[in-house]
Design a protein around this motif. Sequence first.
Motif, PDB file in Angstrom:
ATOM      1  N   ASN A  53       0.620  -1.198  -0.193  1.00 57.01           N
ATOM      2  CA  ASN A  53       0.038  -0.181   0.155  1.00 57.01           C
ATOM      3  C   ASN A  53       1.096   1.092  -0.241  1.00 57.01           C
ATOM      4  O   ASN A  53       1.451   1.696   0.758  1.00 57.01           O
ATOM      5  CB  ASN A  53      -0.730   0.624   0.739  1.00 57.01           C
ATOM      6  CG  ASN A  53      -2.040  -0.975   1.043  1.00 57.01           C
ATOM      7  OD1 ASN A  53      -2.813  -1.396   0.285  1.00 57.01           O
ATOM      8  ND2 ASN A  53      -2.340  -2.246   2.980  1.00 57.01           N
ATOM      9  N   LEU A  55       1.061   5.016  -0.677  1.00 54.06           N
ATOM     10  CA  LEU A  55       0.649   6.135  -0.446  1.00 54.06           C
ATOM     11  C   LEU A  55       1.223   7.587  -1.343  1.00 54.06           C
ATOM     12  O   LEU A  55       2.550   7.902  -0.616  1.00 54.06           O
ATOM     13  CB  LEU A  55       0.236   7.104   1.284  1.00 54.06           C
ATOM     14  CG  LEU A  55      -0.230   8.119   0.935  1.00 54.06           C
ATOM     15  CD1 LEU A  55      -1.826   8.165   0.837  1.00 54.06           C
ATOM     16  CD2 LEU A  55       0.087   8.241   3.237  1.00 54.06           C
ATOM     17  N   CYS A  65      -0.398   9.104  -8.388  1.00 52.15           N
ATOM     18  CA  CYS A  65      -1.341   7.366  -7.931  1.00 52.15           C
ATOM     19  C   CYS A  65      -1.893   6.783  -9.603  1.00 52.15           C
ATOM     20  O   CYS A  65      -1.719   5.813  -9.744  1.00 52.15           O
ATOM     21  CB  CYS A  65      -2.388   7.182  -7.102  1.00 52.15           C
ATOM     22  SG  CYS A  65      -1.788   8.374  -5.476  1.00 52.15           S
ATOM     23  N   THR A  76      -1.381  -1.475  -4.245  1.00 50.71           N
ATOM     24  CA  THR A  76      -2.626  -0.159  -4.099  1.00 50.71           C
ATOM     25  C   THR A  76      -1.781   0.865  -3.964  1.00 50.71           C
ATOM     26  O   THR A  76      -1.015   1.455  -2.919  1.00 50.71           O
ATOM     27  CB  THR A  76      -3.438  -0.678  -3.313  1.00 50.71           C
ATOM     28  OG1 THR A  76      -3.645  -1.746  -3.607  1.00 50.71           O
ATOM     29  CG2 THR A  76      -4.752  -0.044  -3.023  1.00 50.71           C
ATOM     30  N   TYR A  78      -2.525   4.763  -2.335  1.00 47.64           N
ATOM     31  CA  TYR A  78      -3.154   5.931  -1.869  1.00 47.64           C
ATOM     32  C   TYR A  78      -2.927   7.420  -2.154  1.00 47.64           C
ATOM     33  O   TYR A  78      -1.762   7.763  -2.162  1.00 47.64           O
ATOM     34  CB  TYR A  78      -3.715   5.515  -0.637  1.00 47.64           C
ATOM     35  CG  TYR A  78      -4.314   3.678  -0.505  1.00 47.64           C
ATOM     36  CD1 TYR A  78      -6.033   3.590  -0.169  1.00 47.64           C
ATOM     37  CD2 TYR A  78      -3.939   3.132  -0.460  1.00 47.64           C
ATOM     38  CE1 TYR A  78      -5.775   3.210   0.338  1.00 47.64           C
ATOM     39  CE2 TYR A  78      -4.128   1.848   0.401  1.00 47.64           C
ATOM     40  CZ  TYR A  78      -5.421   1.464  -0.064  1.00 47.64           C
ATOM     41  OH  TYR A  78      -5.490   0.328   0.086  1.00 47.64           O
ATOM     42  N   ILE A  80      -4.125  11.441  -0.412  1.00 50.51           N
ATOM     43  CA  ILE A  80      -4.062  11.786   0.525  1.00 50.51           C
ATOM     44  C   ILE A  80      -4.577  13.650   0.076  1.00 50.51           C
ATOM     45  O   ILE A  80      -3.447  13.544  -0.640  1.00 50.51           O
ATOM     46  CB  ILE A  80      -4.170  11.526   1.802  1.00 50.51           C
ATOM     47  CG1 ILE A  80      -4.706  12.837   2.655  1.00 50.51           C
ATOM     48  CG2 ILE A  80      -2.575  11.837   2.266  1.00 50.51           C
ATOM     49  CD1 ILE A  80      -6.115  12.619   3.305  1.00 50.51           C
ATOM     50  N   ASN A  91     -11.165  10.950  -9.054  1.00 51.82           N
ATOM     51  CA  ASN A  91     -11.958   9.963  -9.126  1.00 51.82           C
ATOM     52  C   ASN A  91     -12.354   9.707 -10.169  1.00 51.82           C
ATOM     53  O   ASN A  91     -12.968   9.262 -10.728  1.00 51.82           O
ATOM     54  CB  ASN A  91     -13.088   9.856  -7.629  1.00 51.82           C
ATOM     55  CG  ASN A  91     -12.569   9.864  -6.371  1.00 51.82           C
ATOM     56  OD1 ASN A  91     -11.663   9.170  -6.453  1.00 51.82           O
ATOM     57  ND2 ASN A  91     -12.953  11.059  -5.792  1.00 51.82           N
ATOM     58  N   THR A 102      -6.456   2.678  -7.006  1.00 53.20           N
ATOM     59  CA  THR A 102      -6.125   3.809  -6.354  1.00 53.20           C
ATOM     60  C   THR A 102      -7.529   4.335  -5.516  1.00 53.20           C
ATOM     61  O   THR A 102      -8.671   3.874  -5.896  1.00 53.20           O
ATOM     62  CB  THR A 102      -5.667   4.617  -8.178  1.00 53.20           C
ATOM     63  OG1 THR A 102      -7.049   4.740  -8.392  1.00 53.20           O
ATOM     64  CG2 THR A 102      -4.697   4.291  -8.953  1.00 53.20           C
ATOM     65  N   SER A 103      -6.742   4.758  -5.075  1.00 52.76           N
ATOM     66  CA  SER A 103      -8.127   5.695  -4.277  1.00 52.76           C
ATOM     67  C   SER A 103      -7.629   6.332  -3.612  1.00 52.76           C
ATOM     68  O   SER A 103      -6.412   6.983  -3.054  1.00 52.76           O
ATOM     69  CB  SER A 103      -8.161   4.280  -2.727  1.00 52.76           C
ATOM     70  OG  SER A 103      -9.047   4.695  -1.866  1.00 52.76           O
ATOM     71  N   PHE A 104      -8.706   7.666  -3.950  1.00 54.47           N
ATOM     72  CA  PHE A 104      -8.488   8.830  -3.402  1.00 54.47           C
ATOM     73  C   PHE A 104      -9.081   9.522  -1.952  1.00 54.47           C
ATOM     74  O   PHE A 104     -10.849   9.186  -1.971  1.00 54.47           O
ATOM     75  CB  PHE A 104      -8.344  10.294  -4.564  1.00 54.47           C
ATOM     76  CG  PHE A 104      -7.423   9.313  -5.397  1.00 54.47           C
ATOM     77  CD1 PHE A 104      -6.370   9.873  -5.602  1.00 54.47           C
ATOM     78  CD2 PHE A 104      -8.091   9.201  -6.519  1.00 54.47           C
ATOM     79  CE1 PHE A 104      -5.981   9.846  -6.911  1.00 54.47           C
ATOM     80  CE2 PHE A 104      -7.370   8.697  -7.884  1.00 54.47           C
ATOM     81  CZ  PHE A 104      -6.003   8.859  -7.488  1.00 54.47           C
ATOM     82  N   ILE A 105      -8.911   9.896  -0.699  1.00 51.76           N
ATOM     83  CA  ILE A 105      -8.936   9.923   0.064  1.00 51.76           C
ATOM     84  C   ILE A 105      -9.440  11.932   0.293  1.00 51.76           C
ATOM     85  O   ILE A 105      -8.228  12.237   0.138  1.00 51.76           O
ATOM     86  CB  ILE A 105      -8.138   9.466   0.983  1.00 51.76           C
ATOM     87  CG1 ILE A 105      -7.543   8.240   1.798  1.00 51.76           C
ATOM     88  CG2 ILE A 105      -8.600  10.166   2.298  1.00 51.76           C
ATOM     89  CD1 ILE A 105      -6.462   7.717   1.626  1.00 51.76           C
ATOM     90  N   PHE A 117       0.337   2.042   5.530  1.00 52.03           N
ATOM     91  CA  PHE A 117       1.191   2.224   4.609  1.00 52.03           C
ATOM     92  C   PHE A 117       2.338   1.846   4.545  1.00 52.03           C
ATOM     93  O   PHE A 117       2.919   2.073   5.494  1.00 52.03           O
ATOM     94  CB  PHE A 117       0.365   3.597   3.766  1.00 52.03           C
ATOM     95  CG  PHE A 117      -0.762   4.522   4.050  1.00 52.03           C
ATOM     96  CD1 PHE A 117      -1.197   4.310   2.998  1.00 52.03           C
ATOM     97  CD2 PHE A 117      -1.436   5.146   4.885  1.00 52.03           C
ATOM     98  CE1 PHE A 117      -2.542   4.496   2.619  1.00 52.03           C
ATOM     99  CE2 PHE A 117      -2.131   5.616   4.945  1.00 52.03           C
ATOM    100  CZ  PHE A 117      -2.866   5.254   3.601  1.00 52.03           C
TER     101      PHE A 117
END
Length: 200
Positions: A53, A55, A65, A76, A78, A80, A91, A102-105, A117
């Motif tokens: 993971n 970040l 990302c 993966t 991420y 932030i 997104n 991929t993931s956005f916070i 992470f």
Amino acid sequence: MTSNTTSDSVYSTNKNFDQLYPTPIRRLSYLHWTPIEIARQAAAFLAVTPGSNILDIGAGVGKFCLNAGYYFSDCTFYGIEQRSSLVKIANQVQQQLGLNNTSFIHGDFTQLDFSAFDHFYFYNPFYENLVDESLHIDNSIDHSESLYEYYAGYLYTMLNTRPAGTRLATYQSSHTRIPASYQLVKCDVDTLFSCWIKTE
Ligand SMILES: C[S@@+](CC[C@H](N)C(=O)[O-])C[C@H]1O[C@@H](n2cnc3c(N)ncnc32)[C@H](O)[C@@H]1O
């Protein structure tokens, strides 16, 4: 490393990739978003173990990302990001590209649990606090020298508490703010792209 021929042209040049973004965001790319070739090099260094993971601290519109996730499907990525408008765009582009790793916070990185992470990337995220208004991404957030000091100090402490073997890739960032527990293993003096591994 994997690739998907249907998307290959998008990832072939910065110009092509930046076309995915709305015009005002595209115009900011040369100053604020990671170039595709740096994203690919950083990802190759960070995605060393399948299942990691990773970040991006201060992910902007997700350019790091979204490139990293394309090439390294077994990790993966991420991001932030404090500006909700940028998270929304990241997104949207993620959906368009069909990436599922991929993931956005939305939030301030100081609120994150760093133990979730394995490895970290950043492109001088706090520098905006030190420069003239004309160089800001926008004025939706506060900027100040004291915020710069707070964020840089917080990140230093967080990085210092990560286990040995933690990898860090930095772009256009000052080496003086990296804990001495990280050994510099690569540095391109022209681009200020640097790779670090925590030794203790
Ligand atoms: C230079 S841009 C880099 C964007 C992205 N990492 C890339 O390389 O394409 C830095 C980003 O960090 C974000 N940022 C700065 N301070 C932050 C904080 N405390 N928490 C979350 N995001 C932050 C900014 O809003 C900006 O979008």
